[in-house]
Design a protein around this motif. Structure first.
Motif, PDB file in Angstrom:
ATOM      1  N   UNK A 111       0.779  -1.091   0.172  1.00  0.00           N
ATOM      2  CA  UNK A 111       0.200  -0.034  -0.111  1.00  0.00           C
ATOM      3  C   UNK A 111       0.862   1.240  -0.148  1.00  0.00           C
ATOM      4  N   UNK A 112       2.078   1.075   0.468  1.00  0.00           N
ATOM      5  CA  UNK A 112       2.795   2.433   0.791  1.00  0.00           C
ATOM      6  C   UNK A 112       3.518   2.621  -0.593  1.00  0.00           C
ATOM      7  N   UNK A 113       3.835   1.594  -1.312  1.00  0.00           N
ATOM      8  CA  UNK A 113       4.440   1.654  -2.727  1.00  0.00           C
ATOM      9  C   UNK A 113       3.508   2.082  -3.722  1.00  0.00           C
ATOM     10  N   UNK A 114       2.280   1.844  -3.670  1.00  0.00           N
ATOM     11  CA  UNK A 114       1.192   2.269  -4.280  1.00  0.00           C
ATOM     12  C   UNK A 114       0.958   3.709  -4.309  1.00  0.00           C
ATOM     13  N   UNK A 115       1.290   4.288  -2.891  1.00  0.00           N
ATOM     14  CA  UNK A 115       1.222   5.534  -2.687  1.00  0.00           C
ATOM     15  C   UNK A 115       2.139   6.539  -3.202  1.00  0.00           C
ATOM     16  N   UNK A 116       3.418   5.747  -3.155  1.00  0.00           N
ATOM     17  CA  UNK A 116       4.461   6.629  -3.994  1.00  0.00           C
ATOM     18  C   UNK A 116       4.271   6.476  -5.477  1.00  0.00           C
ATOM     19  N   UNK A 117       3.911   5.389  -6.039  1.00  0.00           N
ATOM     20  CA  UNK A 117       3.524   5.249  -7.306  1.00  0.00           C
ATOM     21  C   UNK A 117       2.466   6.532  -8.038  1.00  0.00           C
ATOM     22  N   UNK A 118       1.384   6.544  -6.919  1.00  0.00           N
ATOM     23  CA  UNK A 118       0.508   7.792  -7.101  1.00  0.00           C
ATOM     24  C   UNK A 118       1.147   9.141  -7.332  1.00  0.00           C
ATOM     25  N   UNK A 119       2.052   9.346  -6.179  1.00  0.00           N
ATOM     26  CA  UNK A 119       2.974  10.266  -5.959  1.00  0.00           C
ATOM     27  C   UNK A 119       3.767  10.807  -7.469  1.00  0.00           C
ATOM     28  N   UNK A 120       4.392   9.761  -7.702  1.00  0.00           N
ATOM     29  CA  UNK A 120       5.456   9.735  -8.616  1.00  0.00           C
ATOM     30  C   UNK A 120       4.782  10.195 -10.168  1.00  0.00           C
ATOM     31  N   UNK A 121       3.880   9.557 -10.396  1.00  0.00           N
ATOM     32  CA  UNK A 121       3.123   9.789 -11.538  1.00  0.00           C
ATOM     33  C   UNK A 121       2.056  10.992 -11.740  1.00  0.00           C
ATOM     34  N   UNK A 122       1.172  11.234 -10.592  1.00  0.00           N
ATOM     35  CA  UNK A 122       0.398  12.255 -10.726  1.00  0.00           C
ATOM     36  C   UNK A 122       0.526  13.608 -10.097  1.00  0.00           C
ATOM     37  N   UNK A 123       1.774  13.771  -9.065  1.00  0.00           N
ATOM     38  CA  UNK A 123       2.081  14.813  -8.526  1.00  0.00           C
ATOM     39  C   UNK A 123       3.380  15.296  -9.011  1.00  0.00           C
ATOM     40  N   UNK A 124       4.363  14.411  -9.271  1.00  0.00           N
ATOM     41  CA  UNK A 124       5.736  14.690  -9.835  1.00  0.00           C
ATOM     42  C   UNK A 124       5.754  14.474 -11.414  1.00  0.00           C
ATOM     43  N   UNK A 125       4.943  14.209 -11.745  1.00  0.00           N
ATOM     44  CA  UNK A 125       4.808  14.077 -13.386  1.00  0.00           C
ATOM     45  C   UNK A 125       5.938  12.981 -13.917  1.00  0.00           C
ATOM     46  N   UNK A 126       6.325  12.173 -13.031  1.00  0.00           N
ATOM     47  CA  UNK A 126       7.399  11.120 -13.644  1.00  0.00           C
ATOM     48  C   UNK A 126       6.769  10.381 -14.773  1.00  0.00           C
ATOM     49  N   UNK A 127       7.818   9.721 -15.607  1.00  0.00           N
ATOM     50  CA  UNK A 127       7.299   8.961 -16.484  1.00  0.00           C
ATOM     51  C   UNK A 127       7.729   7.434 -16.217  1.00  0.00           C
ATOM     52  N   UNK A 128       8.574   7.240 -15.355  1.00  0.00           N
ATOM     53  CA  UNK A 128       9.002   5.757 -15.075  1.00  0.00           C
ATOM     54  C   UNK A 128       9.305   5.693 -13.534  1.00  0.00           C
ATOM     55  N   UNK A 129       9.088   4.497 -12.956  1.00  0.00           N
ATOM     56  CA  UNK A 129       9.394   4.254 -11.733  1.00  0.00           C
ATOM     57  C   UNK A 129      10.344   2.744 -11.877  1.00  0.00           C
ATOM     58  N   UNK A 130      11.338   2.985 -11.023  1.00  0.00           N
ATOM     59  CA  UNK A 130      12.078   1.520 -10.986  1.00  0.00           C
ATOM     60  C   UNK A 130      12.229   1.121  -9.457  1.00  0.00           C
ATOM     61  N   UNK A 131      12.338  -0.229  -9.381  1.00  0.00           N
ATOM     62  CA  UNK A 131      12.401  -1.029  -8.180  1.00  0.00           C
ATOM     63  C   UNK A 131      13.674  -2.066  -8.327  1.00  0.00           C
ATOM     64  N   UNK A 132      14.627  -2.007  -7.713  1.00  0.00           N
ATOM     65  CA  UNK A 132      15.806  -2.782  -7.683  1.00  0.00           C
ATOM     66  C   UNK A 132      15.592  -3.860  -6.436  1.00  0.00           C
ATOM     67  N   UNK A 133      15.769  -5.116  -6.349  1.00  0.00           N
ATOM     68  CA  UNK A 133      15.645  -6.053  -5.377  1.00  0.00           C
ATOM     69  C   UNK A 133      16.761  -7.237  -5.560  1.00  0.00           C
TER      70      UNK A 133
END
Length: 178
Positions: A111-133
């Motif tokens: 749920x927290x990652x989903x919140x950051x996804x929303x912030x990245x795309x909707x508020x920061x207007x990013x076009x790509x999100x990456x996760x490394x594991x």
């Protein structure tokens, strides 16, 4: 202070100096567990370690380079989630997170990652999100896949985790895929 309510009992809150004690308490309880996937726990030998971490995180936040938040579940700090980097030129962020072992399996990290996804795309207007594991870190990899991230590749010998060299699976989510 930046706080985002994720659900009724879950929020993300911009790190602040008062969180250092909570982070240190988690590490004292779970150092061995956290050290399996994170390089820093063996070096976190006091609240001062986290005070320095918070100061650096707030400096980078002020410069627009990152966003580091505590995961707060039922008014208790249970982990950390961040845009480890915010690249405005490439319109790309990288998400990192860790969660106390005793709070896993409740959907908190997802749920927290989903919140950051929303912030990245909707508020920061990013076009790509990456996760490394780490490739062996199946819970983190499954979280990324569950949220629609696509495996883009494996980087071999990418990190030394306290004497153990691991490969990283790189996951991406593009705004165009939504």
């Amino acid at each position: 202070m930046f706080t985002r309510q994720v659900t009724e009992d879950l929020a993300i809150a911009l790190v602040q100096p008062s969180f250092a004690k909570n982070y240190y308490e988690i590490v004292c309880r779970e150092r061995e567990y956290l050290s399996h996937w994170l390089a820093w726990p063996p070096h976190a030998n006091g609240e001062a370690f986290f005070e320095t971490f918070v100061k650096s995180a707030l400096h980078d936040y002020a410069e627009g380079k990152s966003l580091t938040c505590a995961m707060v579940y039922q008014d208790e700090i249970v982990g950390n989630i961040s845009f480890n980097s915010i690249n405005h030129e490439l319109k790309k962020v990288e998400i990192g997170y860790w969660l106390s072992e005793s709070f896993q399996g409740k959907g908190i990290a997802s749920r927290c990652v989903q919140a950051l996804i929303d912030i990245a795309f909707q508020e920061l207007e990013m076009e790509k999100i990456q996760i490394a594991a780490a490739t062996e870190n199946l819970p983190s990899r499954k979280l990324a896949e569950r949220l629609g991230f696509v495996l883009e590749g494996i980087i071999t010998r990418n990190e030394n985790l306290n004497g153990r060299v691991v490969d990283h699976a790189i996951y991406g989510l593009s705004v165009s895929r939504l």
